[in-house]
Design a protein around this motif. Structure first.
Motif, mmCIF file in Angstrom:
data_model
loop_
_atom_site.group_PDB
_atom_site.id
_atom_site.type_symbol
_atom_site.label_atom_id
_atom_site.label_comp_id
_atom_site.label_asym_id
_atom_site.label_seq_id
_atom_site.Cartn_x
_atom_site.Cartn_y
_atom_site.Cartn_z
ATOM 1 N N GLU A 3 0.816 -1.197 0.000
ATOM 2 C CA GLU A 3 0.000 0.000 0.000
ATOM 3 C C GLU A 3 0.864 1.268 0.000
ATOM 4 N N ARG A 64 -5.801 -0.979 -3.789
ATOM 5 C CA ARG A 64 -5.737 0.031 -2.732
ATOM 6 C C ARG A 64 -4.368 0.689 -2.589
ATOM 7 N N GLN A 66 -2.975 3.552 -3.067
ATOM 8 C CA GLN A 66 -3.338 4.931 -3.390
ATOM 9 C C GLN A 66 -2.135 5.839 -3.616
ATOM 10 N N ARG A 105 -15.256 0.810 -2.884
ATOM 11 C CA ARG A 105 -13.811 0.933 -3.049
ATOM 12 C C ARG A 105 -13.168 1.630 -1.861
ATOM 13 N N GLN A 109 -10.029 6.791 -6.995
ATOM 14 C CA GLN A 109 -8.649 6.520 -7.401
ATOM 15 C C GLN A 109 -7.930 7.730 -7.988
#
Length: 205
Positions: A3, A64, A66, A105, A109
């Motif tokens: 992540e 995920r 990000q 989600r 995004q």
């Protein structure tokens, strides 16, 4: 990918760059020719099936990770801040997710991508003006015309005073047929006197 993944130097040099803001190419603008008025349009990368760009974008959207959005936003934002055309932007607006998809989600995004670009351009990031009111299925495997029709009337504009008479930079992850960006822009143009430019992470090759 974790992540907290970052884009290493090797990957940066291996990614297929589009960067129309530097080359002066109108490749992305041509997608919208005769459909909607667009001031400027650029993408950082080219997207090809099973390519490196796809791996990063899929990690951002479905795994995920990000920070990928943030990394791409810093990269493109730094370049756009040096371009006169993009220095005229007044605000950055993300293509929104429907509230159901957002709950599933947990994040949009393109949020961090857009925030970083807004910071680089020293303009506000506004995510409460353009709203998606109808959920739609993935556009990936739809034909161009069906994409365009499926995107009609799925967005609405609120709090118009925040964007009136402004030059807006709409950000998204990938542009293919341009249907989503066209639908967003059409709503914004109908709602108020605005100018619109685009910046995306990638464009399909």
């Amino acid at each position: 990918m974790s992540e907290e993944a970052e884009i290493c130097t090797y990957c940066r040099h291996s990614l297929p760059l589009a960067c129309f803001h530097q080359s002066g190419s109108d490749e992305m603008l041509q997608i919208f020719f005769g459909r909607i008025p667009v001031e400027n349009a650029t993408a950082l990368l080219y997207f090809k099936k099973n390519g490196l760009t796809q791996k990063f974008v899929h990690a951002l959207k479905y795994k995920r990770v990000q920070t990928i959005g943030s990394e791409f936003g810093k990269w493109l934002g730094a370049e756009l801040s040096e371009c006169k055309a993009y220095q005229e932007v007044d605000a950055v607006i993300p293509v929104p997710l429907h509230k159901k998809k957002l709950r599933q989600r947990g994040y949009n995004q393109v949020e961090l991508f857009g925030i970083e670009i807004a910071q680089a351009l020293n303009v506000p990031y506004i995510d409460d003006v353009l709203v998606k009111i109808t959920p739609t299925k993935s556009q990936v495997f739809k034909e161009r015309l069906s994409r365009i029709f499926s995107q009609q009337e799925v967005f609405e504009v609120q709090q118009l005073q925040k964007i009136k008479d402004k030059h807006l930079l709409i950000v998204d992850d990938i542009v293919t047929s341009g249907a989503t960006l066209e639908a967003c822009t059409s709503k914004l143009l109908k709602a108020g006197k605005v100018k619109v430019s685009f910046a995306t992470i990638a464009i399909t090759k």
